[in-house]
Motif scaffolding. Structure first.
Motif, PDB file in Angstrom:
ATOM      1  N   ASP A  64       0.817  -1.218   0.000  1.00  0.00           N
ATOM      2  CA  ASP A  64       0.000   0.000   0.000  1.00  0.00           C
ATOM      3  C   ASP A  64       0.846   1.262   0.000  1.00  0.00           C
ATOM      4  O   ASP A  64       0.329   2.352   0.268  1.00  0.00           O
ATOM      5  CB  ASP A  64      -0.935   0.007   1.214  1.00  0.00           C
ATOM      6  CG  ASP A  64      -1.894  -1.157   1.211  1.00  0.00           C
ATOM      7  OD1 ASP A  64      -2.278  -1.585   0.105  1.00  0.00           O
ATOM      8  OD2 ASP A  64      -2.242  -1.635   2.296  1.00  0.00           O
ATOM      9  N   ASP A  65       2.137   1.146  -0.271  1.00  0.00           N
ATOM     10  CA  ASP A  65       3.085   2.267  -0.304  1.00  0.00           C
ATOM     11  C   ASP A  65       3.214   2.959   1.052  1.00  0.00           C
ATOM     12  O   ASP A  65       3.391   4.165   1.132  1.00  0.00           O
ATOM     13  CB  ASP A  65       2.703   3.264  -1.409  1.00  0.00           C
ATOM     14  CG  ASP A  65       3.918   4.050  -1.891  1.00  0.00           C
ATOM     15  OD1 ASP A  65       5.027   3.486  -1.888  1.00  0.00           O
ATOM     16  OD2 ASP A  65       3.754   5.230  -2.269  1.00  0.00           O
ATOM     17  N   VAL A  66       3.112   2.180   2.121  1.00  0.00           N
ATOM     18  CA  VAL A  66       3.315   2.683   3.481  1.00  0.00           C
ATOM     19  C   VAL A  66       4.675   2.182   3.946  1.00  0.00           C
ATOM     20  O   VAL A  66       5.004   1.010   3.795  1.00  0.00           O
ATOM     21  CB  VAL A  66       2.199   2.176   4.434  1.00  0.00           C
ATOM     22  CG1 VAL A  66       2.453   2.626   5.854  1.00  0.00           C
ATOM     23  CG2 VAL A  66       0.839   2.636   3.949  1.00  0.00           C
ATOM     24  N   ALA A  67       5.463   3.091   4.520  1.00  0.00           N
ATOM     25  CA  ALA A  67       6.814   2.739   4.952  1.00  0.00           C
ATOM     26  C   ALA A  67       6.786   1.735   6.093  1.00  0.00           C
ATOM     27  O   ALA A  67       5.915   1.780   6.961  1.00  0.00           O
ATOM     28  CB  ALA A  67       7.558   3.992   5.384  1.00  0.00           C
ATOM     29  N   VAL A  68       7.751   0.818   6.078  1.00  0.00           N
ATOM     30  CA  VAL A  68       7.891  -0.154   7.161  1.00  0.00           C
ATOM     31  C   VAL A  68       8.341   0.559   8.435  1.00  0.00           C
ATOM     32  O   VAL A  68       7.892   0.229   9.530  1.00  0.00           O
ATOM     33  CB  VAL A  68       8.881  -1.270   6.754  1.00  0.00           C
ATOM     34  CG1 VAL A  68       9.153  -2.214   7.905  1.00  0.00           C
ATOM     35  CG2 VAL A  68       8.338  -2.035   5.558  1.00  0.00           C
ATOM     36  N   ILE A  69       9.192   1.567   8.295  1.00  0.00           N
ATOM     37  CA  ILE A  69       9.640   2.358   9.442  1.00  0.00           C
ATOM     38  C   ILE A  69       8.575   3.418   9.710  1.00  0.00           C
ATOM     39  O   ILE A  69       8.352   4.308   8.895  1.00  0.00           O
ATOM     40  CB  ILE A  69      10.989   3.051   9.160  1.00  0.00           C
ATOM     41  CG1 ILE A  69      12.080   2.018   8.942  1.00  0.00           C
ATOM     42  CG2 ILE A  69      11.359   3.988  10.310  1.00  0.00           C
ATOM     43  CD1 ILE A  69      13.409   2.609   8.518  1.00  0.00           C
ATOM     44  N   SER A  70       7.917   3.320  10.874  1.00  0.00           N
ATOM     45  CA  SER A  70       6.930   4.338  11.223  1.00  0.00           C
ATOM     46  C   SER A  70       7.498   5.348  12.219  1.00  0.00           C
ATOM     47  O   SER A  70       6.943   6.425  12.389  1.00  0.00           O
ATOM     48  CB  SER A  70       5.659   3.697  11.776  1.00  0.00           C
ATOM     49  OG  SER A  70       5.940   2.932  12.908  1.00  0.00           O
ATOM     50  N   GLY A  71       8.589   5.004  12.866  1.00  0.00           N
ATOM     51  CA  GLY A  71       9.216   5.934  13.795  1.00  0.00           C
ATOM     52  C   GLY A  71      10.644   5.534  14.097  1.00  0.00           C
ATOM     53  O   GLY A  71      10.999   4.355  14.064  1.00  0.00           O
ATOM     54  N   ILE A  72      11.452   6.550  14.389  1.00  0.00           N
ATOM     55  CA  ILE A  72      12.858   6.326  14.704  1.00  0.00           C
ATOM     56  C   ILE A  72      13.247   7.396  15.719  1.00  0.00           C
ATOM     57  O   ILE A  72      12.871   8.549  15.558  1.00  0.00           O
ATOM     58  CB  ILE A  72      13.679   6.411  13.399  1.00  0.00           C
ATOM     59  CG1 ILE A  72      14.798   5.409  13.363  1.00  0.00           C
ATOM     60  CG2 ILE A  72      14.254   7.738  13.162  1.00  0.00           C
ATOM     61  CD1 ILE A  72      15.419   5.275  11.995  1.00  0.00           C
ATOM     62  N   LYS A  73      13.902   7.006  16.814  1.00  0.00           N
ATOM     63  CA  LYS A  73      14.222   7.973  17.858  1.00  0.00           C
ATOM     64  C   LYS A  73      15.609   7.716  18.422  1.00  0.00           C
ATOM     65  O   LYS A  73      15.946   6.582  18.754  1.00  0.00           O
ATOM     66  CB  LYS A  73      13.190   7.878  18.983  1.00  0.00           C
ATOM     67  CG  LYS A  73      13.383   8.898  20.069  1.00  0.00           C
ATOM     68  CD  LYS A  73      12.304   8.810  21.119  1.00  0.00           C
ATOM     69  CE  LYS A  73      12.525   9.889  22.166  1.00  0.00           C
ATOM     70  NZ  LYS A  73      11.596   9.749  23.280  1.00  0.00           N
ATOM     71  N   ARG A  74      16.404   8.757  18.525  1.00  0.00           N
ATOM     72  CA  ARG A  74      17.734   8.689  19.133  1.00  0.00           C
ATOM     73  C   ARG A  74      17.546   8.723  20.640  1.00  0.00           C
ATOM     74  O   ARG A  74      16.860   9.593  21.165  1.00  0.00           O
ATOM     75  CB  ARG A  74      18.567   9.878  18.647  1.00  0.00           C
ATOM     76  CG  ARG A  74      19.963   9.948  19.243  1.00  0.00           C
ATOM     77  CD  ARG A  74      20.901   9.009  18.550  1.00  0.00           C
ATOM     78  NE  ARG A  74      22.282   9.434  18.702  1.00  0.00           N
ATOM     79  CZ  ARG A  74      23.191   8.730  19.340  1.00  0.00           C
ATOM     80  NH1 ARG A  74      22.892   7.579  19.870  1.00  0.00           N
ATOM     81  NH2 ARG A  74      24.432   9.173  19.428  1.00  0.00           N
ATOM     82  N   ILE A  75      18.152   7.793  21.352  1.00  0.00           N
ATOM     83  CA  ILE A  75      17.986   7.715  22.801  1.00  0.00           C
ATOM     84  C   ILE A  75      19.198   8.303  23.518  1.00  0.00           C
ATOM     85  O   ILE A  75      19.093   9.271  24.245  1.00  0.00           O
ATOM     86  CB  ILE A  75      17.740   6.254  23.252  1.00  0.00           C
ATOM     87  CG1 ILE A  75      16.511   5.680  22.551  1.00  0.00           C
ATOM     88  CG2 ILE A  75      17.588   6.186  24.766  1.00  0.00           C
ATOM     89  CD1 ILE A  75      15.219   6.418  22.793  1.00  0.00           C
ATOM     90  N   SER A  76      20.365   7.721  23.315  1.00  0.00           N
ATOM     91  CA  SER A  76      21.574   8.196  23.958  1.00  0.00           C
ATOM     92  C   SER A  76      22.192   9.287  23.099  1.00  0.00           C
ATOM     93  O   SER A  76      22.445   9.089  21.920  1.00  0.00           O
ATOM     94  CB  SER A  76      22.552   7.030  24.130  1.00  0.00           C
ATOM     95  OG  SER A  76      23.650   7.418  24.897  1.00  0.00           O
ATOM     96  N   LYS A  77      22.412  10.449  23.691  1.00  0.00           N
ATOM     97  CA  LYS A  77      22.928  11.602  22.948  1.00  0.00           C
ATOM     98  C   LYS A  77      24.280  12.010  23.529  1.00  0.00           C
ATOM     99  O   LYS A  77      24.630  11.583  24.630  1.00  0.00           O
ATOM    100  CB  LYS A  77      21.934  12.762  23.068  1.00  0.00           C
ATOM    101  CG  LYS A  77      20.564  12.407  22.533  1.00  0.00           C
ATOM    102  CD  LYS A  77      19.565  13.498  22.799  1.00  0.00           C
ATOM    103  CE  LYS A  77      18.213  13.045  22.285  1.00  0.00           C
ATOM    104  NZ  LYS A  77      17.140  13.916  22.666  1.00  0.00           N
TER     105      LYS A  77
END
Length: 131
Positions: free
Chosen positions: A68-81
């Motif tokens: 359906d042309d929806v990305a597999v990655i729905s979110g990505i977040k950096r934790i340790s900065k």
């Protein structure tokens, strides 16, 4: 000059997913290559490869979309900065979205996903969450 190259990589991937790009290029490094390898193993991206240039090389990540042309990655977040490092021991490795997503950790045995960390009973610095 970048102060956090991993956050730059994750932001480039997040932005490429938002505009439904097929590929995204990031400056290559060993840790970024390991993160891309884990993303490929877990099924979040289609492929990755290193392109040679006159400098450090370019990591080309091919993103993955469903029928359906929806990305597999729905979110990505950096934790340790760089300003705040976040560590998890072997008993407190975080689960992401009830097990749907993955945590990427850097350990004494290299960069591993959360399932591999639990299997090998190692902890480390929590780099990012992907869901």
């Amino acid at each position: 000059m970048l102060t956090d190259p991993i956050a730059d990589m994750l932001t480039r991937v997040r932005n490429a997913v938002m505009i439904k790009a097929e590929k995204v290029d990031v400056p290559a490094s060993r840790i970024k290559l390991e993160i891309a390898k884990i993303m490929k193993e877990e099924g979040f991206i289609r492929a990755y490869k290193i392109l040679k240039d006159k400098k450090q090389g370019i990591l080309r990540i091919t993103l993955k979309y469903n029928a359906d042309d929806v990305a597999v990655i729905s979110g990505i977040k950096r934790i340790s900065k760089p300003g705040r490092r976040v560590y998890a021991d072997k008993d407190s490795i975080p689960t992401v979205m009830g097990g749907v997503g993955i945590s990427v950790l850097t350990t004494s045995r290299g960069v591993l996903g959360d399932k591999a960390c639990r299997r090998e009973k190692v902890g480390g610095e929590v780099l990012c969450h992907i869901w």
